[in-house]
Design a protein around this motif. Structure first.
Motif, PDB file in Angstrom:
ATOM      1  N   ASP A 259       0.484  -1.557   0.216  1.00 14.77           N
ATOM      2  CA  ASP A 259      -0.026  -0.062  -0.016  1.00 14.77           C
ATOM      3  C   ASP A 259       0.456   1.250   0.200  1.00 14.77           C
ATOM      4  N   GLU A 260       0.394   1.972  -0.556  1.00 11.57           N
ATOM      5  CA  GLU A 260       1.536   3.815  -0.873  1.00 11.57           C
ATOM      6  C   GLU A 260       0.038   4.810  -0.236  1.00 11.57           C
ATOM      7  N   GLU A 261       1.177   5.766   0.331  1.00 11.97           N
ATOM      8  CA  GLU A 261      -0.004   7.077   0.832  1.00 11.97           C
ATOM      9  C   GLU A 261      -0.117   7.779  -0.835  1.00 11.97           C
ATOM     10  N   PRO A 262      -1.070   7.844  -1.470  1.00 15.20           N
ATOM     11  CA  PRO A 262      -1.301   8.927  -2.735  1.00 15.20           C
ATOM     12  C   PRO A 262      -0.771   9.945  -2.889  1.00 15.20           C
ATOM     13  N   ALA A 263      -1.204  10.814  -1.385  1.00 14.86           N
ATOM     14  CA  ALA A 263      -1.170  12.329  -1.490  1.00 14.86           C
ATOM     15  C   ALA A 263       0.703  12.220  -1.963  1.00 14.86           C
ATOM     16  N   GLY A 264       1.179  11.763  -0.536  1.00 15.11           N
ATOM     17  CA  GLY A 264       2.791  11.350  -0.732  1.00 15.11           C
ATOM     18  C   GLY A 264       3.409  11.322  -2.304  1.00 15.11           C
ATOM     19  N   ARG A 285       5.427   2.557  -6.685  1.00 13.27           N
ATOM     20  CA  ARG A 285       4.834   3.655  -5.639  1.00 13.27           C
ATOM     21  C   ARG A 285       3.541   3.922  -6.404  1.00 13.27           C
ATOM     22  N   ALA A 289      -0.092   3.207  -5.270  1.00 10.76           N
ATOM     23  CA  ALA A 289      -0.871   4.761  -4.598  1.00 10.76           C
ATOM     24  C   ALA A 289      -2.396   4.605  -5.736  1.00 10.76           C
ATOM     25  N   ALA A 292      -5.130   2.017  -4.766  1.00  7.47           N
ATOM     26  CA  ALA A 292      -5.526   2.550  -3.672  1.00  7.47           C
ATOM     27  C   ALA A 292      -6.815   3.502  -4.159  1.00  7.47           C
ATOM     28  N   THR A 293      -6.889   5.009  -4.913  1.00  6.13           N
ATOM     29  CA  THR A 293      -7.708   5.682  -5.174  1.00  6.13           C
ATOM     30  C   THR A 293      -8.428   5.718  -6.881  1.00  6.13           C
ATOM     31  N   THR A 300      -7.063  12.127  -8.377  1.00 11.07           N
ATOM     32  CA  THR A 300      -6.247  11.928  -7.689  1.00 11.07           C
ATOM     33  C   THR A 300      -5.650  10.364  -8.683  1.00 11.07           C
TER      34      THR A 300
END
Length: 386
Positions: A259-264, A285, A289, A292-293, A300
């Protein structure tokens, strides 16, 4: 051309020389000969070694039998003055007193003959140390030396393959301990890498152009691997190309998508143009992301996919670029974003035409020079940080 090496030996040591040659042929790409290296009856080692210098490498297998007829120090000096750049090494089979000149060159000696043969093999390969950023992090867990030695026998002494459990520290321990048994090491963490990205990245690591389609990239990589003695170290491996008869493969089973943090990820991707070559490391990455979105945050997901497309297109990794375009088109259709779907289709036309596959794409008006269409308008480009 495959380099050649001649093992110089006594007739009494012929069987040992044959075993040594078989070991070196299996673990290196050298053509190793013993026939031209057998010392004739009544002949000194030096005479046979001088003839062997016609090959790239001459290795003297030393024993009392090989040194039964001695040459003077002056004769040794004269012989090597004629070929000062010759690569000559010696390996002591049984205790003896080597000539002084051979002592000053590279000599391998160990009570266990296999240890000396492995040292000789590394000298033949002469691999430069790999860059630390091209290796997995050193293993912190204690690893049994017997386990590592077992892998060396399977992978280092000969081409082979081993698949380990997910996240096994053995992969890193083996790579750091035995990289010198290979001409080079290619390490990749395959997590979050679709096959298009995996093959494109592998191609970049081994110096192969990969401009698509995917099947052409795969074939180019497999052709390149077929002629090299590399260690392929793949973490989280889901599949691997045919690595030919010389490479060895060590891999861990996949541990699942990260999993990756989309905003970053989005913020990092916006700066891809500052160093596109380095930015390709962000693509796994971006994979996480985007996954995930795509369902709940289309804006995003769309920006991440567009930036990934621009980066892969810039690096001429066109099979990967088409993958991102297809994801954009499918996501746009699902979310009712007709503009993004049309822009993706137009960009895909341009790539397919470069591949000579324009019949696979929707027709468009011809132009005098091929012009790549913008994936999205100027306003959207600015919003994406490009």
């Amino acid at each position: 051309m495959t380099p050649a090496a001649v093992l110089v030996h006594s007739e009494m040591d012929a069987a040992i020389a044959a075993e040594a040659a078989a070991f070196l042929r299996t673990g290196t790409r050298f053509r190793v000969s013993t026939d031209d290296g057998c010392i004739r009856a009544g002949e000194p080692l030096l005479d046979t070694l001088r003839r062997a210098l016609s090959a790239e490498i001459a290795v003297a297998l030393l024993s009392p039998a090989a040194l039964a007829v001695r040459s003077s120090g002056a004769e040794w000096a004269d012989a090597f003055e004629e070929a000062p750049e010759a690569r000559v090494a010696s390996l002591i089979l049984t205790p003896c007193a080597p000539p002084a000149l051979l002592r000053r060159r590279r000599i391998f000696e160990d009570p266990e003959r296999m240890v000396a043969l492995r040292q000789l093999k590394r000298w033949l390969i002469d691999a430069p140390p790999p860059a630390t950023d091209r290796l997995p992090a050193p293993a912190t867990d204690a690893i049994s030396s017997a386990e590592i030695d077992g892998l060396r026998h399977r992978l280092g002494d000969r081409p082979g393959a081993a698949t380990l459990a997910a996240s096994s520290p053995m992969l890193s321990a083996f790579v750091h301990a035995h990289w010198a048994d290979f001409e080079g090491v290619v390490w990749l963490d395959c997590a979050n890498r679709p096959k298009e990205n995996f093959i494109a990245e592998l191609a970049a690591r081994i110096g192969v152009a990969a401009e698509g389609p995917y099947t052409a990239d795969l074939e180019a990589v497999e052709r390149a691997l077929a002629g090299r003695r590399l260690l392929l170290a793949f973490e989280n491996m889901e599949f691997a190309p045919d690595h030919g008869e010389w490479c060895s493969l060590i891999a861990t089973e996949p541990a699942g998508q990260r999993d990756e943090e989309p905003a970053g990820v989005l913020e990092a991707m916006r700066g891809w143009h500052r160093d596109p070559a380095e930015a390709t490391a962000l693509l796994p990455r971006a994979e996480g992301a985007f996954a995930a979105t795509i369902a709940g945050d289309w804006d995003t997901a769309k920006q991440i996919a567009r930036l990934a497309f621009l980066l892969t297109n810039n690096r001429r990794r066109f099979a990967e670029a088409v993958l991102w375009l297809d994801r954009l088109a499918n996501g746009a259709l699902h979310h009712g974003d007709r503009g993004a779907a049309l822009d993706s289709a137009r960009e895909k036309v341009w790539i397919l035409e470069q591949w000579g596959r324009s019949t696979d794409a929707a027709p468009r008006e011809p132009c005098a020079e091929p012009v790549q269409l913008s994936l999205f308008g100027d306003g959207a480009m600015a919003a994406a940080g490009v």
